[in-house]
Design an enzyme around this catalytic site. Structure first.
Site, PDB file in Angstrom:
ATOM      1  CE  LYS A 192      -1.954   2.943   2.099  1.00 35.37           C
ATOM      2  NZ  LYS A 192      -2.016   4.450   1.871  1.00 35.37           N
ATOM      3  CD  GLU A 265      12.220   4.004   8.981  1.00 34.36           C
ATOM      4  OE1 GLU A 265      12.162   5.038   9.706  1.00 34.36           O
ATOM      5  OE2 GLU A 265      12.172   4.032   7.752  1.00 34.36           O
ATOM      6  CB  CYS A 299      12.226   8.919   9.014  1.00 36.83           C
ATOM      7  SG  CYS A 299      13.198   7.705   8.113  1.00 36.83           S
ATOM      8  CD  GLU A 396       9.625  12.731  12.134  1.00 32.91           C
ATOM      9  OE1 GLU A 396      10.477  12.207  11.406  1.00 32.91           O
ATOM     10  OE2 GLU A 396       8.613  12.123  12.545  1.00 32.91           O
TER      11      GLU A 396
END
Length: 794
Positions: A192, A265, A299, A396
């Site tokens: 996906k 992750e 990331c 973040e």
């Protein structure tokens, strides 16, 4: 502008990349796509589509199918149908298919690069020079693992059907990271892609079918987050997810108790540490790569700049000067450094967080250059004098925003670097290699770059600690994530426990009664009474009272975890020292072997001979982990650069262990010993029915030089104590064996700090079978792998 003028001004002119082939591919499909299931495009079951936007212009780019339950079910069915034949094809057959996919990527490299730049907004230089070549590298590398699988992973088998969900920041590269190891191991895939950036995944699926990949081996279902949730809930055997920590928590909760494997992750807030002896100009260029690569939508972006005070002002001036040369523009222009942010919603998030940072006291610097009037663009941004607890230092941002702060000493640098709930990556800059390599193991991050940043390769594992997730992608450790132990594949459900016996009454008369035996808890190297001051009877199968064991509660677990956390020096002890202590445990247990055998026979009702066999097996198991303590080591990777990557095995930290009722001594030692051997500290909940074997064992611990707090034992109700361990944010991992309920609770309640879990889902394990319960099969779960990249040369 004339050529002469270019030479006079030395300014970059536009250098656009042609996009005709990519636009033609879109036109051939009418810019409308269905799902790719069983080797062909299929219309969405509900007939719904989403419109994707070109980030650089804000214009509609394509319509992609919105996946519904029927679409996901069809894709999973196709993958399930193909999986057996794909696995039976053998390693060489799969290797040839992966090699073909690598060649296909190279053959169509420019088409993939252009389509990725259009769809994502990143510069064509990045998609052309990094994303596509590294994606091809992953298929080449994993073709090699497929070829070697039958020898190198002889004790492992494929997991089955894998559901994979990838993010929008590296659409094609994340596809390769996920698909290549899964297919190499003999699994089939339902992928996906992100709703913003699905086009290169659809192109890859189409071309892979043309390249001969069998139908059903790779399926692509597109859609928004609801489609991803349907895939997670579908009957896949594993979920592999890359994305936000918040969504990772939801996935952990959904998969809890289902028996599905899971790798996550997740987010990061990576430190970029510069010491005063660093090459400042080199470190400035490192910052550019760390935070302004891919518009900061990485990331592991080095988003927290930590500068030693003596060079801070010099570094600031040079960094601002370098920022002024960065060019923001249209992604297909080969002369720009930064392209567009992926979507308006992400652009607004970046703006809001920067405004918050300024309100909280940060000084803002931004590049003065012009940016395109349309599209989702944001300039390179530096926030200076940021407080370590401010919003922009802890959250973040996922954009081209760098926050900076200073430190004085190496210890302070480590404290600031680890002052985050994440633990994905870090960079250390120093010309003193001894200092850099001293700092790297102290950083709570899965990847550390020395005098470099954002280095990636298929041969080197990538993944995080703490709320950055668990599991690894790439390298040998990444292959293991898509395999399961052959010795565990045939496990059966644990037989339902027989009812507890009814305690028989005490004998009448004036005979001298046996001396009372009430076992205490073992916390911080001491025998202690349970906080609630309650105990429970330990009975033989016929109801004879053998003694009492303390009824541990939440406070007892709290005290045990605190004691374990205080014993962190065990993680720094040499492997030789840990091995010696495990041998001492075996020696001292051997001296009391007959006593332990009698205790086991009394509690469980097995014969004296079988009880002695269990004791002997426990002694041998301690010897085995004494042997493994200094032999289950890391490795050295040789990625295609001038340098090496050290894959270091590090202890996880504080690990909770809940033991089953069968083989009460052997199971206890089989679970505790590998963790201790690797430098972890343990809070163990022994067999609920037969705890005296473990409580007798703490007397062995006391006489074997085991430091206080390394092993803590809390007896009581396994289900209740597992819940407390799972919810405790200072517990780094949890192993729960014994019941399906305990396994589900361990996984479901661990989402607070996303601790790693190892559970048996109520399936019985033969603790006497070394292939199933001894050695690397458990040691792999007792460590986390940190990859330290060390480039060398000028």
């Amino acid at each position: 502008m004339s050529v002469a003028n270019y030479f006079e001004t030395m300014e970059y002119g536009p250098a656009p990349e042609a996009d005709g082939e990519a636009r033609a591919w879109l036109a051939r499909h009418g810019a409308t796509f269905g799902h790719f299931i069983a080797g062909k495009f299929t219309a969405p079951h509900a007939g719904k589509h989403l419109t994707t936007i070109e980030p650089a212009t804000g214009k509609a780019l394509a319509r992609i199918a919105q996946g519904a339950a029927a679409d996901v079910d069809a894709a999973v069915h196709a993958a399930r149908t193909a999986q057996v034949a794909w696995a039976k094809l053998g390693g060489h057959g799969r290797a040839r298919h992966l090699y073909t996919l690598a060649r296909m990527l190279q053959r169509h490299a420019r088409l993939f690069a252009v389509l990725e730049a259009i769809d994502n907004g990143k510069p064509i230089r990045e998609t052309r020079d990094l994303d596509v070549p590294l994606a091809a590298r992953h298929f080449y590398y994993h073709a090699g693992w497929a070829q070697l699988q039958e020898r190198e992973f002889a004790d492992q088998v494929p997991i089955g059907v894998i559901g994979q969900i990838i993010p929008w920041n590296f659409p094609l590269l994340m596809l390769a990271w996920k698909i290549a190891p899964a297919l190499a191991a003999g699994n089939t895939v339902v992928l996906k892609p992100a709703e913003f950036t699905s086009l290169t995944a659809l192109l890859f699926a189409e071309l892979s079918a043309e390249a001969g990949l069998p139908p059903g081996v790779l399926n692509v279902v597109t859609g928004d987050g609801a489609t991803g949730a349907l895939l997670v809930a579908s009957p896949v055997d594993k979920v592999a997810f890359t994305g936000s920590t918040e969504v990772g928590r939801l996935i952990r909760q959904t998969t809890a108790g289902t028996g599905k494997s899971l790798t996550l992750e997740l987010g990061g807030k990576s430190p970029f540490i510069v010491f005063d002896d660093a090459d400042i100009d080199g470190a400035v260029e490192g910052v550019v790569d760390a935070i302004w690569f891919n518009q900061g939508q990485v990331c592991c972006a080095g988003s927290r700049l930590l500068l030693q005070e003596g060079i801070a002002e010099t570094f600031r001036r040079r960094l601002i000067r370098r920022m002024s040369t960065l060019r923001v523009g249209m992604p297909l222009d080969k002369a720009i450094d930064m392209g567009a942010v992926v979507a308006p919603v992400q652009l607004e998030r970046i703006k809001t967080l920067v405004e918050t940072g300024v309100k909280e006291g940060a000084e803002k610097y931004q590049t003065p250059g012009a940016m395109p009037a349309e599209g989702c663009f944001y300039p390179p941004t530096l926030l200076w004098n940021v407080h370590p607890s401010s919003t922009v230092a802890t959250e973040e941002i996922f954009g081209p925003v760098l926050v900076a702060m200073t430190f004085r000493t190496p210890d302070e640098a480590v404290m600031l670097a680890n002052n985050t709930r994440y633990g994905l990556a870090a960079s250390v800059w120093s010309e003193t290699i001894g200092l850099a390599l001293d700092i790297a193991p102290k950083l709570l991050a899965g990847v550390v770059w020395i005098n470099a940043t954002n280095l990636f390769d298929a041969s080197v594992g990538f993944g995080g600690y703490r709320e950055s997730g668990f599991g690894r992608e790439g390298g040998r450790e990444g292959m293991v994530e898509y395999l399961k132990p052959k010795a565990w594949s045939g496990r059966k459900a644990r037989p339902k426990a027989s009812p507890l016996p009814i305690a028989s009454g005490a004998s009448a008369g004036f005979d001298v009664p046996p001396i009372d035996r009430t076992a205490k808890l073992f916390v911080g190297g001491k025998q202690v009474r349970p906080d609630g001051n309650y105990s429970r009877a330990v009975l033989s199968p016929k109801g004879r009272r053998l003694g009492e064991a303390g009824e541990g509660n939440r406070k007892d677990i709290r005290n045990a975890v605190a004691a374990a956390r205080s014993a962190e020096s065990w993680a720094r002890a040499t492997a030789h020292n840990r091995a010696q202590i495990l041998y001492y445990l075996a020696e001292n247990l051997s001296a009391r072997g007959d006593e332990f055998a009698r205790c086991i026979a009394d509690m469980t009702g097995i014969t004296a001979a079988k009880a002695r066999t269990e004791v002997d097996a426990s002694i041998e198991r301690l010897f085995s982990y004494g042997a493994w303590a200094d032999k289950f080591e890391g490795s050295i990777h040789a990625p295609p650069l001038r340098g090496v990557a050290l894959a270091m095995h590090e202890p996880i930290g504080v690990v909770g262990v809940a033991c089953p009722d069968e083989a009460p001594l052997l199971a206890f030692i089989s679970l505790v010993a590998p963790l201790v051997a690797m430098g972890n500290r343990v809070v163990a909940v022994p067999s609920e029915r037969h705890p005296l074997a473990a409580t007798d064992f703490y007397q062995v611990l006391e006489t074997s030089d085991v430091p206080a707090g390394v092993v803590n034992i809390v007896t009581g109700d396994r289900g209740e104590l597992v819940k407390v361990l799972a919810e405790h944010d200072d517990v780094d991992a949890l192993w729960a064996f014994g019941s399906q309920d305990a396994s589900a609770a361990a996984e479901r309640l661990s989402i607070g700090n996303l601790k790693r879990t190892l559970v048996d889902h109520g399936l019985a394990l033969d603790w006497y079978d070394k292939a199933a319960s001894e050695g690397p099969i458990l040691l792999r779960h007792a460590v986390q792998v940190k990859n330290i990249w060390i480039p060398y040369g000028d």
